[in-house]
Design a protein around this motif. Structure first.
Motif, PDB file in Angstrom:
ATOM      1  N   PHE A 170      46.120  48.082  43.880  1.00  0.00           N
ATOM      2  CA  PHE A 170      45.866  47.866  42.454  1.00  0.00           C
ATOM      3  C   PHE A 170      47.149  48.054  41.655  1.00  0.00           C
ATOM      4  O   PHE A 170      47.441  47.275  40.746  1.00  0.00           O
ATOM      5  CB  PHE A 170      44.779  48.824  41.956  1.00  0.00           C
ATOM      6  N   LEU A 171      47.917  49.077  42.006  1.00  0.00           N
ATOM      7  CA  LEU A 171      49.166  49.322  41.289  1.00  0.00           C
ATOM      8  C   LEU A 171      50.119  48.140  41.451  1.00  0.00           C
ATOM      9  O   LEU A 171      50.702  47.648  40.473  1.00  0.00           O
ATOM     10  CB  LEU A 171      49.823  50.609  41.800  1.00  0.00           C
ATOM     11  N   ALA A 172      50.234  47.656  42.685  1.00  0.00           N
ATOM     12  CA  ALA A 172      51.142  46.533  42.924  1.00  0.00           C
ATOM     13  C   ALA A 172      50.643  45.284  42.194  1.00  0.00           C
ATOM     14  O   ALA A 172      51.431  44.529  41.613  1.00  0.00           O
ATOM     15  CB  ALA A 172      51.259  46.263  44.419  1.00  0.00           C
ATOM     16  N   ALA A 173      49.326  45.084  42.206  1.00  0.00           N
ATOM     17  CA  ALA A 173      48.756  43.915  41.539  1.00  0.00           C
ATOM     18  C   ALA A 173      49.021  43.981  40.036  1.00  0.00           C
ATOM     19  O   ALA A 173      49.317  42.974  39.388  1.00  0.00           O
ATOM     20  CB  ALA A 173      47.260  43.835  41.813  1.00  0.00           C
ATOM     21  N   LEU A 174      48.935  45.191  39.511  1.00  0.00           N
ATOM     22  CA  LEU A 174      49.196  45.394  38.093  1.00  0.00           C
ATOM     23  C   LEU A 174      50.629  44.990  37.765  1.00  0.00           C
ATOM     24  O   LEU A 174      50.894  44.308  36.770  1.00  0.00           O
ATOM     25  CB  LEU A 174      48.978  46.877  37.760  1.00  0.00           C
ATOM     26  N   ALA A 175      51.548  45.378  38.637  1.00  0.00           N
ATOM     27  CA  ALA A 175      52.947  45.030  38.418  1.00  0.00           C
ATOM     28  C   ALA A 175      53.129  43.514  38.400  1.00  0.00           C
ATOM     29  O   ALA A 175      53.791  42.964  37.516  1.00  0.00           O
ATOM     30  CB  ALA A 175      53.817  45.657  39.511  1.00  0.00           C
ATOM     31  N   ILE A 176      52.502  42.832  39.361  1.00  0.00           N
ATOM     32  CA  ILE A 176      52.696  41.379  39.460  1.00  0.00           C
ATOM     33  C   ILE A 176      52.013  40.657  38.305  1.00  0.00           C
ATOM     34  O   ILE A 176      52.552  39.697  37.746  1.00  0.00           O
ATOM     35  CB  ILE A 176      52.154  40.852  40.802  1.00  0.00           C
ATOM     36  N   ALA A 177      50.823  41.129  37.926  1.00  0.00           N
ATOM     37  CA  ALA A 177      50.048  40.392  36.928  1.00  0.00           C
ATOM     38  C   ALA A 177      50.538  40.651  35.506  1.00  0.00           C
ATOM     39  O   ALA A 177      50.419  39.794  34.638  1.00  0.00           O
ATOM     40  CB  ALA A 177      48.574  40.763  37.048  1.00  0.00           C
ATOM     41  N   ARG A 178      51.093  41.833  35.256  1.00  0.00           N
ATOM     42  CA  ARG A 178      51.358  42.204  33.873  1.00  0.00           C
ATOM     43  C   ARG A 178      52.826  42.317  33.499  1.00  0.00           C
ATOM     44  O   ARG A 178      53.163  42.481  32.351  1.00  0.00           O
ATOM     45  CB  ARG A 178      50.676  43.539  33.559  1.00  0.00           C
TER      46      ARG A 178
END
Lengths: 326, 280
Positions: free
Chosen positions: B94-102
């Motif tokens: 989730f943390l990594a996804a947050l970085a990529i998405a935001r």
């Protein structure tokens, strides 16, 4: 509290999570150097580095060594033998027959799967609602069954003595299939394996492609009909072009998956596939863990990854081109 | 959905329906056959003229599967390993996804390529070095070692799918919250997390399925006492190849959680792989 309101936004997410932010939002808002995203990605990067990148490097190293069982137990560094493992496998007729077999299986099984998957997807657009629902439910169940389990079901169905397949074929007048062994002749064995892979693969393909087909504009199809196009012409000139990006993606994925065929062969051949049933994946595994030739097995794995690299690069480029990634 | 009915001949629909029903019969047959076998007594299973319905339905096969060596141990192991892997992958992912998405940051594109690429490499190709590594670290035959490899097995898909769910939350909401005086953390906690809730559930369920179905890695790394049910199923097959009744019953029990979960979240599963290709 927010969770209650969320369904309004969330259900749309699965349908098009790819949709990039609205055009205006694409422009980065803040240009100053940000450390936050790197902190956020760090744990994932560490895990990927430790459990994917490092093992991959280790595999490269081992493939240039001569690692045997004793090195595993003593912890001693195996001797460096350079390209010997590669020379050995690349000059080995058996290895090339395995490569050829894997490639032929991949081409044949993917071709059959895509054609049938597309046919089923088109069929889903023609049948009445009740039949379509039955088709979807059936495919969902098939899709959900774990690979190992479906392999075992097939193994039971083609069992020489008590399998239902022999029983049914034997019923055909003039055909004697009692106690017929499906794996004695590799050709027949591979027909069973291919059938299993295609059967298990159709649901993903048909359902995805059917979803894609619903995106083909009505007006186009109707215009084609009015202009007197045959069904085949409509399919070739209207439907397939619209479907093309999706077809490319699912074909690429199928190639990657089927090229790595392991589970089905492993289960159907009792965890010890004969020479005629080896694929690259089972061959590398057998060399490493069956014969403790860890270095030869590693070299085979490296070659396998190299062989797949082109297809994988193609897939990633495709994802970028479609603009999904941004 | 489809072309207007008037333009289609009735005969065409009837023909299509016939083919459709035929397709259903062929596809469903193996599923029907495993159910049919699992409820048959041994005498009916090993019969040269198989019956197409259990004459004397029985639960014996299920009982003997459950009583078989290691079944319950491996069931427990599977649950522990799977939940550890899913929780781990979800938090990290989730943390990594947050970085990529935001965020837009240097190396973002490279990160995406890595995630997409890694998703395609079969874990099997890395089995040899993983085995050597875990062996050196004394982590073979432990639940923890396998859990670690399973985190990596499901992490790429997790990141990729969650990225989609987070991107679907309008950025304006974040900004509104920031304007209203929320901190970064509060924005995440009060806006993004609740709005991606269903996505989190779907993604973790799919992670569960992947980890639950894995058997090659665990079968290589661990002994039966520390394996999962899939590996149990494989062993069971090799040792008692002809006990088809209990084997089919075991297969049913083993796949039950997966099938149920899969049907619950199937809408989201193909998304991570083909998203974007199905654009309106």
């Amino acid at each position: 509290m927010h969770a209650v309101e969320s369904p309004a936004t969330a259900p749309s997410a699965p349908a098009a999570p790819s949709t990039p932010d609205k055009p205006g939002a694409r422009v980065p808002r803040r240009r100053r150097r940000e450390w936050t995203p790197l902190y956020l990605a760090l744990p994932a990067l560490i895990l990927l580095a430790a459990l994917l990148a490092y093992p991959f490097g280790r595999m490269l190293v081992v493939s240039f060594q001569d690692m045997q069982l004793r090195h595993l137990f003593s912890g001693a560094t195996p001797p460096w033998i350079g390209f010997d493992n590669y020379t050995q496998i690349l000059t080995d007729g058996v290895f090339w027959s395995v490569v050829l077999r894997t490639a032929v299986f991949t081409v044949v099984s993917v071709a059959i799967s895509i054609v049938l998957g597309l046919a089923v997807a088109l069929l889903m657009g023609r049948v009445s609602n009740a039949v379509r629902v039955a088709m979807v439910i059936t495919m969902m169940f098939v899709w959900a069954i774990p690979q190992l389990v479906s392999a075992q079901i097939f193994k039971w169905m083609v069992d020489a003595d008590f399998g239902v397949l022999n029983y049914l074929i034997d019923k055909i007048p003039g055909v004697d299939f009692a106690n017929h062994s499906w794996f004695a002749d590799p050709k027949q064995g591979w027909i069973v394996i291919t059938t299993l892979v295609v059967w298990a693969g159709i649901p993903f393909l048909a359902i995805t492609l059917h979803a894609g087909l619903t995106q083909v504009p009505h007006e186009l199809r109707e215009a084609a009909l009015v202009d007197g196009a045959s069904a085949w012409q409509t399919l070739r000139n209207i439907v397939l072009p619209v479907l093309r990006p999706l077809l490319v993606i699912v074909t690429t994925l199928s190639v990657i998956w089927n090229f790595g065929l392991f589970t089905q062969v492993w289960a159907l051949r009792d965890s010890k596939p004969e020479q005629e049933y080896q694929t690259l994946a089972t061959y590398a595994f057998t060399q490493a863990f069956g014969r403790s030739e860890y270095s030869v097995g590693s070299a085979i794995s490296v070659v396998t990854v190299l062989l797949m690299l082109g297809v994988m690069a193609f897939y990633i480029r495709q994802m970028f081109q479609i603009g999904d990634v941004d | 959905m489809s072309t207007p009915r008037s333009q289609r001949s009735r005969a065409g629909t009837v023909a299509a329906n016939t083919v459709g029903v035929l397709f259903v019969v062929v596809m469903v047959f193996p599923v029907y056959w495993v159910l049919n076998t699992a409820f048959k007594p041994a005498s009916e299973v090993l019969s040269f003229t198989p019956s197409f319905w259990p004459q004397n339905p029985t639960l014996d096969n299920f009982k003997s599967a459950i009583k078989a060596p290691f079944f319950l141990v491996d069931l427990r192991n599977g649950l522990i390993i799977t939940s550890t892997a899913v929780v781990g992958a979800m938090v990290v992912g989730f943390l990594a996804a947050l970085a990529i998405a935001r965020f837009r940051f240097y190396g973002r594109r490279a990160l995406i390529v890595v995630i997409l690429g890694v998703q395609l490499v079969p874990l099997l190709a890395l089995l040899i070095p993983l085995y050597l590594m875990l062996n050196q670290a004394n982590l073979t035959n432990t639940l923890f070692g396998v859990s670690l490899t399973y985190i990596v097995l499901i992490l790429p898909y997790t990141v990729w799918t969650l990225r989609g769910f987070i991107a679907a939350v309008p950025r304006e909401l974040d900004e509104a919250a920031l304007v209203d005086g929320c901190s970064r953390w509060q924005t995440f906690y009060r806006i993004i997390l609740p709005l991606t809730g269903p996505g989190l559930v779907a993604t973790s369920v799919y992670g569960f399925i992947q980890a639950w179905n894995e058997f090659i890695v665990i079968n290589t790394l661990n002994n039966p006492e520390t394996q999962n049910l899939m590996a149990w199923l494989l062993q069971n097959q090799t040792q008692r190849g002809t006990a088809w009744g209990p084997l089919m019953a075991g297969a049913l029990i083993t796949s039950l959680p997966v099938v149920v979960f899969f049907l619950l979240v199937q809408r989201n599963i193909a998304v991570g792989l083909t998203a974007g290709a199905v654009k309106g």
